[in-house]
Design a protein around this motif. Sequence first.
Motif, PDB file in Angstrom:
ATOM      1  N   ILE A   1       0.838  -1.194   0.000  1.00  0.00           N
ATOM      2  CA  ILE A   1       0.000   0.000   0.000  1.00  0.00           C
ATOM      3  C   ILE A   1       0.873   1.244   0.000  1.00  0.00           C
ATOM      4  O   ILE A   1       1.719   1.417   0.870  1.00  0.00           O
ATOM      5  CB  ILE A   1      -0.927   0.028   1.240  1.00  0.00           C
ATOM      6  CG1 ILE A   1      -1.790  -1.235   1.296  1.00  0.00           C
ATOM      7  CG2 ILE A   1      -1.800   1.272   1.227  1.00  0.00           C
ATOM      8  CD1 ILE A   1      -2.725  -1.391   0.131  1.00  0.00           C
ATOM      9  N   SER A   2       0.687   2.112  -0.977  1.00  0.00           N
ATOM     10  CA  SER A   2       1.453   3.359  -1.025  1.00  0.00           C
ATOM     11  C   SER A   2       0.563   4.576  -0.831  1.00  0.00           C
ATOM     12  O   SER A   2       1.050   5.679  -0.622  1.00  0.00           O
ATOM     13  CB  SER A   2       2.192   3.482  -2.363  1.00  0.00           C
ATOM     14  OG  SER A   2       1.268   3.473  -3.432  1.00  0.00           O
TER      15      SER A   2
ATOM     16  N   SER B   1      -0.845   9.982   0.600  1.00  0.00           N
ATOM     17  CA  SER B   1       0.240   9.040   0.356  1.00  0.00           C
ATOM     18  C   SER B   1       0.805   8.539   1.677  1.00  0.00           C
ATOM     19  O   SER B   1       0.620   9.167   2.725  1.00  0.00           O
ATOM     20  CB  SER B   1       1.358   9.706  -0.458  1.00  0.00           C
ATOM     21  OG  SER B   1       2.012  10.702   0.318  1.00  0.00           O
ATOM     22  N   PHE B   2       1.510   7.413   1.624  1.00  0.00           N
ATOM     23  CA  PHE B   2       2.094   6.837   2.833  1.00  0.00           C
ATOM     24  C   PHE B   2       3.046   7.827   3.488  1.00  0.00           C
ATOM     25  O   PHE B   2       3.005   8.042   4.705  1.00  0.00           O
ATOM     26  CB  PHE B   2       2.825   5.526   2.503  1.00  0.00           C
ATOM     27  CG  PHE B   2       3.311   4.784   3.713  1.00  0.00           C
ATOM     28  CD1 PHE B   2       2.541   3.792   4.297  1.00  0.00           C
ATOM     29  CD2 PHE B   2       4.536   5.089   4.284  1.00  0.00           C
ATOM     30  CE1 PHE B   2       2.981   3.115   5.427  1.00  0.00           C
ATOM     31  CE2 PHE B   2       4.989   4.414   5.408  1.00  0.00           C
ATOM     32  CZ  PHE B   2       4.208   3.424   5.982  1.00  0.00           C
ATOM     33  N   ASN B   3       3.918   8.441   2.678  1.00  0.00           N
ATOM     34  CA  ASN B   3       4.899   9.377   3.229  1.00  0.00           C
ATOM     35  C   ASN B   3       4.232  10.607   3.849  1.00  0.00           C
ATOM     36  O   ASN B   3       4.669  11.110   4.892  1.00  0.00           O
ATOM     37  CB  ASN B   3       5.898   9.804   2.158  1.00  0.00           C
ATOM     38  CG  ASN B   3       6.870   8.689   1.810  1.00  0.00           C
ATOM     39  OD1 ASN B   3       6.945   7.678   2.503  1.00  0.00           O
ATOM     40  ND2 ASN B   3       7.610   8.869   0.731  1.00  0.00           N
ATOM     41  N   SER B   4       3.170  11.104   3.182  1.00  0.00           N
ATOM     42  CA  SER B   4       2.437  12.249   3.737  1.00  0.00           C
ATOM     43  C   SER B   4       1.733  11.860   5.032  1.00  0.00           C
ATOM     44  O   SER B   4       1.652  12.658   5.976  1.00  0.00           O
ATOM     45  CB  SER B   4       1.408  12.759   2.726  1.00  0.00           C
ATOM     46  OG  SER B   4       2.047  13.246   1.565  1.00  0.00           O
ATOM     47  N   CYS B   5       1.234  10.629   5.073  1.00  0.00           N
ATOM     48  CA  CYS B   5       0.567  10.113   6.268  1.00  0.00           C
ATOM     49  C   CYS B   5       1.552  10.050   7.437  1.00  0.00           C
ATOM     50  O   CYS B   5       1.243  10.480   8.558  1.00  0.00           O
ATOM     51  CB  CYS B   5      -0.008   8.731   5.974  1.00  0.00           C
ATOM     52  SG  CYS B   5      -1.012   8.030   7.301  1.00  0.00           S
TER      53      CYS B   5
ATOM     54  N   THR C   1       5.958   2.713  13.530  1.00  0.00           N
ATOM     55  CA  THR C   1       4.922   2.685  12.488  1.00  0.00           C
ATOM     56  C   THR C   1       5.495   2.197  11.166  1.00  0.00           C
ATOM     57  O   THR C   1       4.831   1.468  10.411  1.00  0.00           O
ATOM     58  CB  THR C   1       4.309   4.091  12.308  1.00  0.00           C
ATOM     59  OG1 THR C   1       3.772   4.536  13.541  1.00  0.00           O
ATOM     60  CG2 THR C   1       3.199   4.069  11.258  1.00  0.00           C
ATOM     61  N   CYS C   2       6.723   2.601  10.891  1.00  0.00           N
ATOM     62  CA  CYS C   2       7.362   2.199   9.636  1.00  0.00           C
ATOM     63  C   CYS C   2       7.751   0.724   9.616  1.00  0.00           C
ATOM     64  O   CYS C   2       8.172   0.204   8.579  1.00  0.00           O
ATOM     65  CB  CYS C   2       8.592   3.067   9.372  1.00  0.00           C
ATOM     66  SG  CYS C   2       8.174   4.772   8.936  1.00  0.00           S
TER      67      CYS C   2
END
Length: 315
Positions: A12-13, A96-100, A166-167
Amino acid sequence: MQRAVLINHSDISTFTLLGLASFPTLSIALFLLLLIIYILILLGNLLIVVTVHFEARLHSAMYYFLSRLSFVDLCYATVTVPKILADFLSKTNSISFNSCITQLFFLHLFAGTECILLTVMSYDRYVAICYPLRYSSIMNRTICHWLEFVCWATSSLHSIIQIIMTCQLEFCGPNQIDHFFCDIHPLSVLACSDIFIIEIVFVANSGLISVLCFLVLLMSYMGIINTILKTRSEEGLGKAFSTCAAHLTVVTLFFGPSVFIYLRPSVSYAVDKMVSVFYTVITPLLNPIIYTLRNKEVKSAIKSFLGKKLLQREE
């Protein structure tokens, strides 16, 4: 090709935030209401920050920390509210995952800072009431700067730990987050990896800060109550209660919902969204109101500051 370490080999991205409302008519009403509240949050907290900075009568430790609290509240609301407003106008509500992860980091950074800052403010009240003659020397500007540094440094460490854990989660199934912003619990329930150990770290990390802050708050107010009981002057009693009432109200409004959300396993309840709205939106709105309504000196300084600005414009 191996993906970036940040997304931890997840399938999931991009996530979809389900938000606050499912009906278009309700979405419009909530958008307008939330927009007004956000504008009030910005204006109210910014007014306190600017007033404390420019008004010489407020250049003491108590108001120094009050201005920092207002700044944190302003940033805290900005982490979530603009995204919520944008999602009301969007058809996808995607993130997005990074923004999340970025949103989650700053959410916990400012929440942790506020938690510790409120604790520091209780110590400040303890010194002011229990050692009034030594207050200025104990709570000098250097000490204030160091205490503020501790707030930011500790909350940064807390937030980094949350992000690292989380990561470690893997996301390979549903990508719909049943919330209006990215947070620990809504993300954890979507993970397809074992979250038992990670969940323990989440709760322990938040719990450690909460317990330490609670102990300092408890000791500070035990000292304050002990001093108040020894005070026979009605004027002294009234001033002491007035000084602490606003802070205790803010502490209750912030700690109550935060403890309910973060000091439990990743189990979703129907009231979670409403509780989250309270501590991310309502509390930053109420804090400047509570402090200005109960503090004559702040109200007087704000009137004086606004009066000077109006005179300058007329000239």
